[in-house]
Design an enzyme around this catalytic site. Sequence first.
Site, mmCIF file in Angstrom:
data_model
loop_
_atom_site.group_PDB
_atom_site.id
_atom_site.type_symbol
_atom_site.label_atom_id
_atom_site.label_comp_id
_atom_site.label_asym_id
_atom_site.label_seq_id
_atom_site.Cartn_x
_atom_site.Cartn_y
_atom_site.Cartn_z
ATOM 1 N N HIS A 79 0.817 -1.219 0.000
ATOM 2 C CA HIS A 79 0.000 0.000 0.000
ATOM 3 C C HIS A 79 0.851 1.268 0.000
ATOM 4 C CE1 HIS A 79 -3.608 -2.311 0.463
ATOM 5 N NE2 HIS A 79 -3.286 -2.757 1.662
ATOM 6 N N ASP A 93 -4.144 -13.051 3.784
ATOM 7 C CA ASP A 93 -5.326 -12.510 4.444
ATOM 8 C C ASP A 93 -6.627 -12.761 3.694
ATOM 9 O OD1 ASP A 93 -4.282 -10.850 2.518
ATOM 10 O OD2 ASP A 93 -4.272 -9.042 3.741
ATOM 11 N N ASP A 130 -2.642 -10.635 -2.483
ATOM 12 C CA ASP A 130 -3.188 -10.192 -1.203
ATOM 13 C C ASP A 130 -4.683 -9.898 -1.379
ATOM 14 O OD1 ASP A 130 -1.955 -8.826 1.559
ATOM 15 O OD2 ASP A 130 -3.806 -7.873 0.882
ATOM 16 N N HIS A 143 -6.220 -7.376 -0.401
ATOM 17 C CA HIS A 143 -6.374 -5.961 -0.697
ATOM 18 C C HIS A 143 -5.594 -5.586 -1.955
ATOM 19 C CE1 HIS A 143 -6.651 -6.329 3.776
ATOM 20 N NE2 HIS A 143 -7.698 -5.560 3.589
#
Length: 345
Positions: free
Chosen positions: A163, A287, A198, A200
């Site tokens: 990120h 995740d 991931d 996200h």
Amino acid sequence: MKCFYHEAQKSHAPKHYLLRGQPAPSPEQPVRSERLKAAIEATSASLILLPPLTRDTLLLDRLKRIHTSRYLSFLESVVERWRAMPGASDVVAPNVHPCGYARFYPRHIIGQAGWHMNDMACPMDEGSYTGILASATTAQAAADAVLQGEVASYALCRPPGHHAGPERAGGFCFLNNSALAATVLRERFERVAIVDVDVHHGNGTQDIFWQRNDVWTGSIHVDPADFYPFYWGAADEVGEGDGEGYNRNVPLALGANGIDFLQALSRLLSALAEFQPQAIVIALGLDAHKDDPLAGMTLETEDFYRIGQRLAQVKGPKVIVQEGGYPTDSLGDNLAAFLQGFRCG
């Protein structure tokens, strides 16, 4: 496969972050690396503990290729400057952020903290910079191993990195470890790809390479219409300028399962094949598992075996960089399943 880890990552240990408007215990704790490290030690992989940190000018030079100089200076000095303010908290936590079109870079540390910290998931204290730098050092070591002839390597990195953009922290991330690994690989390989699995979207990675055609970026993630990071990761985001066509996003519905994920992975890897990468960085998130505290998907542990197996079949040397995956009883099993599948691929 050689696996790399730096114990100094534990220096970054934020206790809380802001969740739905409330202070909540941060899942981005040293226990993450402890569980992942234990999972590696239970396999046949070779775990290499890196030596104490020193002033690494090569690392800093490589980081300047993906992050701005003022951002790197900010990370190094922010805690001391923040605490020098009368009445300041021990933890850096900005209360203002630029919204919309902002071009003026402030001189005051509060304004700079809001500029460089995209959200409230990146608190920093006196040990944070050391831990952040140790995480990047780990990614660099794994990538250097591939430059030196390893077919594959794994970097146990925390805090994660995908990120983090050119000058923004966000989502527990400060330095973009996957982008750093790709930068190292570019010193030998003309075409490098980053495949992000991931839960996200890797918005920082996308931002760094948005206008470049030497590093292809692809991500499978929950649709940002319903999930963090919310503002980036749509299917029509393909890059700009020289980078047009070199970014690919495959957003999935909230609650997607392993079948959905593997079908998306097949589509993403088909697009990747057109780029003909010479080396690959795998931004590994765990995740997407159904038990993860931040999960927006419902993958089972055995799904990570299949993901690892499928990624191993892509031609070219690979650096696996740990991204998300937060403390649950399944976390170590998920990494072990991925690594086993990768070895059997």
